[in-house]
Motif scaffolding. Structure first.
Motif, PDB file in Angstrom:
ATOM      1  N   LYS A  97      17.080 -24.078 -41.847  1.00 50.98           N
ATOM      2  CA  LYS A  97      16.045 -23.979 -42.883  1.00 50.98           C
ATOM      3  C   LYS A  97      14.850 -23.136 -42.444  1.00 50.98           C
ATOM      4  CE  LYS A  97      15.469 -28.389 -43.649  1.00 50.98           C
ATOM      5  NZ  LYS A  97      14.992 -29.652 -44.275  1.00 50.98           N
ATOM      6  N   GLU A  98      14.412 -23.338 -41.214  1.00 52.17           N
ATOM      7  CA  GLU A  98      13.221 -22.633 -40.737  1.00 52.17           C
ATOM      8  C   GLU A  98      13.443 -21.135 -40.525  1.00 52.17           C
ATOM      9  OE1 GLU A  98      15.208 -24.810 -37.254  1.00 52.17           O
ATOM     10  OE2 GLU A  98      14.632 -25.230 -39.350  1.00 52.17           O
ATOM     11  N   THR A  99      14.705 -20.699 -40.570  1.00 48.88           N
ATOM     12  CA  THR A  99      15.018 -19.284 -40.328  1.00 48.88           C
ATOM     13  C   THR A  99      15.290 -18.521 -41.622  1.00 48.88           C
ATOM     14  OG1 THR A  99      16.085 -20.038 -38.280  1.00 48.88           O
ATOM     15  CG2 THR A  99      16.432 -17.748 -38.874  1.00 48.88           C
ATOM     16  N   VAL A 100      15.402 -19.230 -42.729  1.00 47.61           N
ATOM     17  CA  VAL A 100      15.830 -18.616 -43.987  1.00 47.61           C
ATOM     18  C   VAL A 100      14.921 -17.460 -44.409  1.00 47.61           C
ATOM     19  CG1 VAL A 100      16.055 -18.996 -46.472  1.00 47.61           C
ATOM     20  CG2 VAL A 100      17.038 -20.636 -44.871  1.00 47.61           C
ATOM     21  N   ASN A 101      13.625 -17.666 -44.469  1.00 46.85           N
ATOM     22  CA  ASN A 101      12.707 -16.624 -44.949  1.00 46.85           C
ATOM     23  C   ASN A 101      12.766 -15.367 -44.090  1.00 46.85           C
ATOM     24  OD1 ASN A 101      11.792 -18.180 -47.095  1.00 46.85           O
ATOM     25  ND2 ASN A 101      10.130 -19.097 -45.904  1.00 46.85           N
ATOM     26  N   SER A 147      25.052  -3.431 -37.462  1.00 48.87           N
ATOM     27  CA  SER A 147      23.601  -3.550 -37.644  1.00 48.87           C
ATOM     28  C   SER A 147      23.227  -4.958 -38.101  1.00 48.87           C
ATOM     29  CB  SER A 147      23.110  -2.513 -38.667  1.00 48.87           C
ATOM     30  OG  SER A 147      23.755  -2.700 -39.924  1.00 48.87           O
ATOM     31  N   GLU A 148      24.020  -5.524 -39.018  1.00 48.98           N
ATOM     32  CA  GLU A 148      23.742  -6.886 -39.488  1.00 48.98           C
ATOM     33  C   GLU A 148      23.946  -7.907 -38.371  1.00 48.98           C
ATOM     34  OE1 GLU A 148      25.778  -4.865 -41.127  1.00 48.98           O
ATOM     35  OE2 GLU A 148      24.809  -4.495 -43.075  1.00 48.98           O
ATOM     36  N   GLN A 149      24.992  -7.707 -37.584  1.00 41.79           N
ATOM     37  CA  GLN A 149      25.257  -8.623 -36.477  1.00 41.79           C
ATOM     38  C   GLN A 149      24.142  -8.581 -35.433  1.00 41.79           C
ATOM     39  OE1 GLN A 149      29.225  -8.632 -34.806  1.00 41.79           O
ATOM     40  NE2 GLN A 149      30.143  -7.962 -36.736  1.00 41.79           N
ATOM     41  N   GLU A 150      23.575  -7.420 -35.218  1.00 38.61           N
ATOM     42  CA  GLU A 150      22.468  -7.297 -34.264  1.00 38.61           C
ATOM     43  C   GLU A 150      21.247  -8.072 -34.750  1.00 38.61           C
ATOM     44  OE1 GLU A 150      20.489  -6.382 -30.885  1.00 38.61           O
ATOM     45  OE2 GLU A 150      22.613  -6.000 -31.332  1.00 38.61           O
ATOM     46  N   VAL A 151      20.984  -8.015 -36.063  1.00 40.91           N
ATOM     47  CA  VAL A 151      19.865  -8.762 -36.633  1.00 40.91           C
ATOM     48  C   VAL A 151      20.079 -10.259 -36.448  1.00 40.91           C
ATOM     49  CG1 VAL A 151      18.686  -9.374 -38.786  1.00 40.91           C
ATOM     50  CG2 VAL A 151      19.272  -6.988 -38.322  1.00 40.91           C
ATOM     51  N   LEU A 155      17.954 -13.265 -34.313  1.00 39.15           N
ATOM     52  CA  LEU A 155      17.456 -14.480 -34.973  1.00 39.15           C
ATOM     53  C   LEU A 155      18.206 -15.732 -34.520  1.00 39.15           C
ATOM     54  CD1 LEU A 155      17.066 -13.142 -38.626  1.00 39.15           C
ATOM     55  CD2 LEU A 155      15.271 -13.430 -36.913  1.00 39.15           C
ATOM     56  N   ASP A 156      19.144 -15.540 -33.626  1.00 38.29           N
ATOM     57  CA  ASP A 156      19.956 -16.646 -33.119  1.00 38.29           C
ATOM     58  C   ASP A 156      20.699 -17.353 -34.248  1.00 38.29           C
ATOM     59  OD1 ASP A 156      21.038 -18.278 -31.162  1.00 38.29           O
ATOM     60  OD2 ASP A 156      19.435 -19.761 -31.280  1.00 38.29           O
ATOM     61  N   VAL A 157      21.328 -16.541 -35.105  1.00 40.31           N
ATOM     62  CA  VAL A 157      22.107 -17.054 -36.222  1.00 40.31           C
ATOM     63  C   VAL A 157      23.570 -16.698 -35.999  1.00 40.31           C
ATOM     64  CG1 VAL A 157      22.540 -16.896 -38.707  1.00 40.31           C
ATOM     65  CG2 VAL A 157      20.192 -16.861 -37.843  1.00 40.31           C
ATOM     66  N   CYS A 158      24.449 -17.635 -36.249  1.00 42.97           N
ATOM     67  CA  CYS A 158      25.881 -17.397 -36.090  1.00 42.97           C
ATOM     68  C   CYS A 158      26.335 -16.322 -37.077  1.00 42.97           C
ATOM     69  CB  CYS A 158      26.659 -18.687 -36.317  1.00 42.97           C
ATOM     70  SG  CYS A 158      28.452 -18.477 -36.220  1.00 42.97           S
ATOM     71  N   PRO A 159      27.010 -15.252 -36.622  1.00 42.73           N
ATOM     72  CA  PRO A 159      27.410 -14.151 -37.511  1.00 42.73           C
ATOM     73  C   PRO A 159      28.651 -14.436 -38.349  1.00 42.73           C
ATOM     74  CG  PRO A 159      28.140 -13.696 -35.282  1.00 42.73           C
ATOM     75  CD  PRO A 159      27.351 -14.980 -35.208  1.00 42.73           C
TER      76      PRO A 159
END
Length: 259
Positions: A97-101, A147-151, A155-159
């Motif tokens: 939730k805290e990473t959505v924005n 490029s999306e995977q690098e982002v 953000l420490d989000v599972c790709p």
């Protein structure tokens, strides 16, 4: 013109646009001068009347389902909003939730931008997470680019991209999309109308007449402030340009006030 010693005559032609196509013919008022010498410039004035067009439809051949109602509505003459429901499979990312924005800003080009549809939905399996819906046109194979995977890595989000069943309803489709789905394939769709106060005035073609009441109701549904839709039923041949009208949908109130 008088400064140069010329006299001019103003010729006007009315603004004209067909109600059954997107082709417009802007009226041009041309100043034709009676003169003994040469006019230094050509003067052109554009005159516009109140004319409204239905919102343009964004399309992509890779996934027309996202912009098309259920095929069963083809040939419908009495509007049944429930029949427009359909479920499409779209790609999603599971995000805290805290990473959505932050993610929405960083992956703005890949996130679903469809008006009327939520880009973020709750995760039924984890109340601390959210599902961010991606545009199936940008992620056609349900896999992200480098490029999306690098982002996501930053953000420490599972790709990992998952599939999500997105339900579309009548409210999610635009006027032109609805009418294109209803009318026979290859036939023109009413794309514009004149508006006076709360009244929308159509000039329907012959092939559209059997769908006229549905078309009128769709215009009311998709255009706030319009509560009456009419169609011209005979040729204008009177001195004062009066013509007979048929109320297609809404209230039969043909008295309006315009400022």
């Amino acid at each position: 013109l008088w400064r140069f010693g010329y006299s001019a005559r103003l010729l006007k032609t009315n603004h004209f646009r067909t109600a059954a196509s997107n082709t417009s013919f802007p009226a041009v008022c041309m100043l034709l001068a009676q003169y003994s010498g040469r006019i230094p410039e050509v003067f052109v004035v554009i005159k516009k009347n109140s004319f409204f067009t239905m919102p343009e439809t964004a399309e992509d051949k890779t996934n027309l389902e996202l912009y098309s109602p259920h095929p069963q509505v083809r040939g419908m003459t009495l509007l049944n909003r429930e029949a427009f429901k359909r479920t499409v499979v779209v790609p999603v990312l599971k995000v805290k939730k805290e990473t959505v924005n932050t993610l929405l800003k960083s992956l703005k080009h890949a996130v679903l931008q469809r008006p009327g549809l939520k880009r973020v939905v709750e995760d039924p399996e984890d109340e601390d997470s959210r599902l961010v819906i991606l545009d199936p046109h940008k992620i056609p194979e349900f896999s992200l680019g480098e490029s999306e995977q690098e982002v996501l890595k930053q953000l420490d989000v599972c790709p990992e991209v998952s599939k999500y069943d997105l339900e579309l309803t009548y409210e999610n489709f635009k006027s032109e999309e609805i009418l294109r789905a209803v009318l026979p394939e290859g036939q023109e769709v009413t794309s514009g109308f004149s508006r006076v106060g709360h009244i929308a005035h159509l000039n329907l073609r012959d092939h559209q007449l059997q769908y006229r009441h549905l078309i009128g109701q769709v215009i009311i549904d998709k255009n706030p402030g319009i509560s009456c839709v009419v169609n011209k039923t005979n040729i204008i041949d009177s001195t004062y340009r009066n013509f007979e009208m048929e109320v297609l949908a809404g209230e039969s109130n043909l008295v309006t006030k315009v400022q």
